[in-house]
Design an enzyme around this catalytic site. Structure first.
Site, short mmCIF file in Angstrom:
data_model
loop_
_atom_site.label_atom_id
_atom_site.label_comp_id
_atom_site.label_asym_id
_atom_site.label_seq_id
_atom_site.Cartn_x
_atom_site.Cartn_y
_atom_site.Cartn_z
N ASP A 260 -2.64 -0.03 -3.75
CA ASP A 260 -3.82 -0.79 -3.34
C ASP A 260 -4.03 -1.91 -4.34
OD1 ASP A 260 -6.37 -0.77 -1.55
OD2 ASP A 260 -7.12 -1.02 -3.60
N LEU A 261 -4.12 -3.13 -3.85
CA LEU A 261 -4.25 -4.27 -4.75
C LEU A 261 -5.63 -4.33 -5.37
CD1 LEU A 261 -2.44 -7.07 -2.66
CD2 LEU A 261 -1.46 -5.46 -4.30
N ASP A 303 -4.88 -4.95 2.10
CA ASP A 303 -4.17 -5.05 0.81
C ASP A 303 -3.55 -3.71 0.42
OD1 ASP A 303 -6.48 -3.69 0.35
OD2 ASP A 303 -7.08 -4.83 -1.44
#
Length: 392
Positions: A260-261, A303
């Site tokens: 997960d960004l 993302d």
């Protein structure tokens, strides 16, 4: 190229199309040549039985001619088997020679017969059989086929007039009748060849048009399958493809990295979605560069990204190395929409070693671990902030 359906199919195609058409005919030319060689040999030998009654005056000489013709035909037959490329390359010369041999053999047999023999006037019918085969079972151009038929017809006329002296005897009616049927057979055969050639070329065009339609349809299907299973922005597999492939990979131990960004939302909010798209594309490219060919990276949506890594039978540091490489690469600056941005990533790991898990269960565990990592980092950051505020 095959849109030339309106091209007059009773003529030769343009050079490139004609070359492709002749190449397509190569196998058929060899097959028909083999079959006609066998049939001709069988007929030549079978008619040897009739020679006992039809040519008794020169029986053994006629049989010798028949055996010679069969031997020469066998040579051509084995040529189509052992040297197919040579046969196709020299198809016109070999085929013309073969039919001239067959026709000349019949004319020599007639020449050897005695006027009292039945074969003297009846064996000309063999030339009609050769003419029928010439126009029905070859892929010669009209000019060459007509030339062979004309040579055989003129050969018979020369034989009948010059050697048999049929014009000086009471056989003029027989000569005229024989010539009429022989020439008629050639004329009918020439029209038959013309029509068959036209339909053959039309069938070739239709076959290739159908093939191209099928290829286009297959390519469209592949494109549709690709689009349905890949993320349009990054080019990575999407959730559908990832889950299907992960299910196949679970036959062996597998590790899943759920990524997960961090800091991605501010990029969208500050610089716009175009910059956010540029960041996601860069992330996809960097992930491809970090993983092995046996690994599978995908974008689940937003993302969130995942990587599936097959595990060896014994533990190694491959998962740790790839995770470290990913974290390092994703923390590097990214050029997006004329600005340089930095993001980070939280990674959760789950492995199927020692347990029987479905793809959904393994992904859920990696997702859960990622949130635990994110919460731990958030708690750690809040703790540091509290300690800094407590310092007088």
């Amino acid at each position: 190229m095959f849109s030339t359906l309106t091209f007059s199919t009773d003529k030769r195609f343009p050079p490139r199309l004609e070359e492709a058409y002749q190449a397509d005919l190569a196998g058929e030319k060899r097959r028909v040549a083999r079959h006609t060689s066998i049939l001709c040999s069988v007929l030549y030998l079978a008619f040897g039985i009739l020679d006992i009654w039809a040519v008794p005056s020169a029986l053994f000489e006629v049989w010798a001619i028949r055996v010679l013709i069969v031997v020469l035909t066998a040579v051509i037959y084995f040529l189509t088997r052992r040297s197919p490329e040579f046969f196709v390359r020299n198809y016109t010369a070999i085929t013309v020679t073969e039919y001239l041999i067959w026709g000349s053999g019949i004319e020599v047999i007639i020449l050897l017969s005695h006027p009292a023999d039945i074969g003297w006037s009846a064996y000309y019918a063999g030339l009609i059989l050769v003419s029928m085969a010439l126009y029905s079972w070859t892929y010669l151009r009209h000019l060459y086929a007509c030339a062979v038929g004309l040579v055989l017809a003129l050969g018979y006329i020369w034989l009948a007039v010059g050697k048999q002296k049929m014009t000086l005897q009471d056989e003029v009616a027989v000569l005229v009748t024989n010539c009429f049927f022989l020439i008629s057979a050639n004329i009918i055969g020439l029209f038959s060849l013309h029509i068959r050639e036209r339909f053959s070329r039309k069938a070739y065009l239709l076959k290739n048009a159908l093939r191209m339609d099928l290829e286009t349809e297959e390519e469209a299907r592949r494109q549709s399958d690709y689009i349905s299973e890949h993320d349009a922005l990054t080019g990575l597999p999407n959730r559908v493809r990832f889950m299907r492939k992960l299910g196949e990979m679970l036959a062996r131990p597998v590790a899943v990295l759920f990524i997960d960004l961090d800091g991605f939302k501010p990029v969208n909010d500050t610089y716009g979605h175009a910059a956010g798209d540029a960041v996601l594309k860069a992330v996809g490219q960097r992930m491809r560069e970090c993983i092995r060919t046996s690994d599978l990276a995908a974008r689940l949506g937003g993302d969130e990204f995942v990587v599936a890594l097959p595990l060896p039978e014994e533990h190694d540091m491959g998962v740790e190395r790839i995770m470290e490489a990913l974290l390092h690469e994703l923390s590097q600056p990214i050029e997006a929409g004329g600005v340089t941005v930095r993001i980070g990533a939280s990674v959760g790991v789950a492995q199927s070693r020692g347990e029987v898990l479905s793809a959904e269960e393994l992904l859920a565990r990696a997702d859960q671990h990622m949130y635990e990592v994110k919460r731990a980092r958030k708690s750690e950051a809040e703790g540091r902030a509290s300690r800094l505020r407590a310092v007088p």
